[in-house]
Design a protein around this motif. Structure first.
Motif, PDB file in Angstrom:
ATOM      1  N   UNK A   1       0.830  -1.204   0.000  1.00  0.00           N
ATOM      2  CA  UNK A   1       0.000   0.000   0.000  1.00  0.00           C
ATOM      3  C   UNK A   1       0.864   1.254   0.000  1.00  0.00           C
ATOM      4  N   UNK A   2       0.249   2.388  -0.373  1.00  0.00           N
ATOM      5  CA  UNK A   2       1.002   3.638  -0.477  1.00  0.00           C
ATOM      6  C   UNK A   2       1.010   4.461   0.801  1.00  0.00           C
ATOM      7  N   UNK A   3      -0.027   4.370   1.620  1.00  0.00           N
ATOM      8  CA  UNK A   3      -0.149   5.128   2.860  1.00  0.00           C
ATOM      9  C   UNK A   3      -0.479   6.598   2.579  1.00  0.00           C
ATOM     10  N   UNK A   4       0.513   7.422   2.261  1.00  0.00           N
ATOM     11  CA  UNK A   4       0.307   8.858   2.018  1.00  0.00           C
ATOM     12  C   UNK A   4       1.128   9.293   0.806  1.00  0.00           C
ATOM     13  N   UNK A   5       0.665   8.979  -0.392  1.00  0.00           N
ATOM     14  CA  UNK A   5       1.506   9.199  -1.589  1.00  0.00           C
ATOM     15  C   UNK A   5       1.819  10.655  -1.887  1.00  0.00           C
ATOM     16  N   UNK A   6       0.977  11.592  -1.437  1.00  0.00           N
ATOM     17  CA  UNK A   6       1.296  13.005  -1.657  1.00  0.00           C
ATOM     18  C   UNK A   6       2.595  13.367  -0.950  1.00  0.00           C
ATOM     19  N   UNK A   7       2.691  13.014   0.311  1.00  0.00           N
ATOM     20  CA  UNK A   7       3.858  13.390   1.102  1.00  0.00           C
ATOM     21  C   UNK A   7       5.079  12.551   0.712  1.00  0.00           C
ATOM     22  N   UNK A   8       4.839  11.300   0.346  1.00  0.00           N
ATOM     23  CA  UNK A   8       5.958  10.429  -0.014  1.00  0.00           C
ATOM     24  C   UNK A   8       6.332  10.540  -1.489  1.00  0.00           C
TER      25      UNK A   8
ATOM     26  N   UNK B   1       4.971   9.486  -4.185  1.00  0.00           N
ATOM     27  CA  UNK B   1       5.004   8.122  -4.682  1.00  0.00           C
ATOM     28  C   UNK B   1       3.707   7.739  -5.372  1.00  0.00           C
ATOM     29  N   UNK B   2       3.727   6.585  -6.003  1.00  0.00           N
ATOM     30  CA  UNK B   2       2.536   5.913  -6.501  1.00  0.00           C
ATOM     31  C   UNK B   2       2.582   4.489  -5.960  1.00  0.00           C
ATOM     32  N   UNK B   3       1.539   3.718  -6.217  1.00  0.00           N
ATOM     33  CA  UNK B   3       1.557   2.335  -5.767  1.00  0.00           C
ATOM     34  C   UNK B   3       2.692   1.566  -6.431  1.00  0.00           C
TER      35      UNK B   3
END
Length: 514
Positions: A443-450, A452-454
């Motif tokens: 899972x990504x959790x918080x992709x905005x802050x990280x 990231x994408x999946x």
């Protein structure tokens, strides 16, 4: 050159936060529109400020939200749009089913104390936040051919919000149809928790339609007969969305880019191929269904379990909103380093009520906290899934007990690196989960802050941890089986995955993990 996806097949994601998955462009737009100062003026600058490239402590990571949440919180239009755009993003990542979690209190500015993000007091209650998120997700489901459910999240540092603070929903009846009996009165509110907020009828004057200035630029391949237009009505009878041909699907592309979003027009989205996306559901009315059973009207989407729960004022797992949308579960999140926070009385009472009501449960535990926090989540809060759970491995007996009980771990590899939950010089817990054939998901959790994408998490585990395509298939099938969907919908999802993976559907019996 664009990197090829690590696993270019339909996926299931069970652990992602809505407020940690907002588009930077949307934050900037509402900051400007609402006159709210932000720490940056461009997408690149904003990502630099709120994004993470190097590990921080978990509290340091949580502090990032204060930079941008004021632009979104308290704004009806923004909340609905964020939920809608979230599913567009997930569809592009080839996610077939997603469970997204959020705390309605963090987005409200009325009937909540304290009011978060230094907002002035307004009139957006947690109840209405739930309704707006459900509406945005449902519209996204229809537009992008993805299936989604949401999870209401209690915060560890706000036990009073758990104890009596989770929202109930408005209780408008179904629009009466030919030969249908009028619904009876709604049940009395539950006497203690999960029901203290009593929402009245939906105030449509506060939920403006999306801009419609670009309708003339819609592609010709979208037939007006298949359009679903935004509608607002002062009565529940008028709250049905207008569909001139509800079963007809346009044959155009499944995208809603630029002018389509600006036009505020939503289209049923054809699948791009067999097993490519979860079949889109028809939009149900935007008025809220009562939780009480209705005499004289069959309700085929209800299972016996949720019929038994119909008198509970808590959000039952199958039929809880008038947007025809489900909020199947309760989560506990926030700063796990707050000592004893799992056992704060407000959280314990909320989870006890969820157990009594048959509502699904997940808990962030063992991310940066010890194995004892995981034990508390399992034994005291009776969680059905563990968010993260890496430090479970500190207690071998506990880990073996949970593995034998088929406990699902919601693993977020890239997140665990950036929050300091995992030290790169050590072996990641997910490698042990893989080797032991444990039940877990990526899972990504918080992709905005990280930033990231999946695919970031899939690339990381494939490149650095030896994950194979067969393991990706196995973990996604386990994620589907561990989802909080009703059994019939869970089986549909499993059938879709098995077909896409070229595996026999007979192996997809729900509850039997490979």
């Amino acid at each position: 050159m664009t990197q090829a996806p690590a696993f270019d097949k339909p996926k299931v994601e069970l652990h992602v936060h809505l407020d940690g998955a907002i588009r930077p462009e949307t934050i900037l737009y509402y900051g400007r529109k609402r006159g709210i100062a932000l720490p940056a003026d461009t997408v690149e600058e904003l990502q630099t400020v709120i994004g993470m490239d190097k590990p921080l402590t978990l509290p340091g990571f949580l502090a990032k939200f204060s930079y941008y949440m004021p632009a979104i919180a308290g704004c009806r239009e923004a909340i609905r749009r964020v939920a809608y755009e979230f599913l567009e993003t997930k569809a592009k990542e080839r996610v077939a089913y997603v469970e997204v979690r959020y705390s309605p209190h963090l987005l409200a500015n009325a009937k909540v104390e304290p009011i978060f993000w230094n907002q002035a007091e307004g009139d957006l209650t947690p109840d209405e936040v739930v309704a707006l998120v459900c509406q945005g997700l449902q519209e996204g489901e229809s537009a992008f051919g993805i299936k989604a459910r949401s999870i209401l999240c209690c915060m560890r540092d706000q036990p009073r919000k758990s104890d009596g603070g989770l929202p109930s929903l408005p209780t408008w009846p179904d629009p009466p149809g030919p030969g249908l009996a009028e619904p009876g009165p709604s049940p009395a509110p539950h006497p203690d928790i999960l029901s203290s907020l009593r929402a009245g009828p939906w105030d449509t004057s506060k939920s403006p339609e999306l801009p419609r200035q670009n309708q003339n630029s819609l592609p010709a391949c979208f037939s007006p007969a298949s359009m679903l237009l935004p509608c607002q009505h002062a009565s529940p009878q008028g709250a049905w969305a207008t569909v001139t041909s509800s079963e007809q699907h346009s044959q155009g592309p499944a995208r809603l880019q630029g002018p389509l979003r600006g036009a505020g027009v939503h289209f049923p989205c054809p699948r791009s191929g067999p097993g490519e996306r979860y079949p889109a559901r028809k939009l149900r009315p935007r008025a809220v269904k009562p939780l009480a059973p209705q005499s004289g009207r069959p309700r085929p989407w209800l299972e016996s379990r949720s019929q038994r729960l119909a008198h509970s004022r808590f959000l039952s797992s199958n039929d809880i909103t008038g947007y025809g949308y489900e909020v199947p579960a309760l989560a506990l999140g926030g700063d796990e380093t707050i000592e004893g926070s799992s056992l704060f009385p407000g959280h314990v009472r909320a989870y006890e009520e969820a157990v009594r009501s048959g509502v699904h449960r997940t808990v962030h535990a063992g991310e940066v906290g010890s194995a004892e926090v995981v034990r508390e989540a399992v034994d005291k809060l009776r969680t059905e899934r563990v968010g993260h759970g890496y430090h479970t491995l500190e207690d071998e007996a506990l880990y073996q007990r949970l593995r034998q009980a088929d406990m699902h771990f919601e693993v977020c590899p890239w997140s665990s690196y950036l929050t300091g939950a995992w030290k790169p010089e050590t072996e990641h817990a997910v490698i042990r989960f893989k080797n032991d054939k444990a039940n877990y998901s990526l899972n990504t959790d918080d992709p905005l802050i990280f930033k990231s994408t999946l695919d970031t998490d899939y690339q990381m585990t494939k490149r650095d941890m030896g994950f194979t395509e067969e393991e990706f298939k196995r973990l996604n099938i386990n994620a589907a089986k561990s989802s909080f969907l009703p059994e019939d919908e869970k089986q549909e999802l499993l059938n879709l995955l098995h077909k896409a993976y070229g595996m026999p559907c007979s192996a997809s019996a729900a509850g039997q993990h490979p």
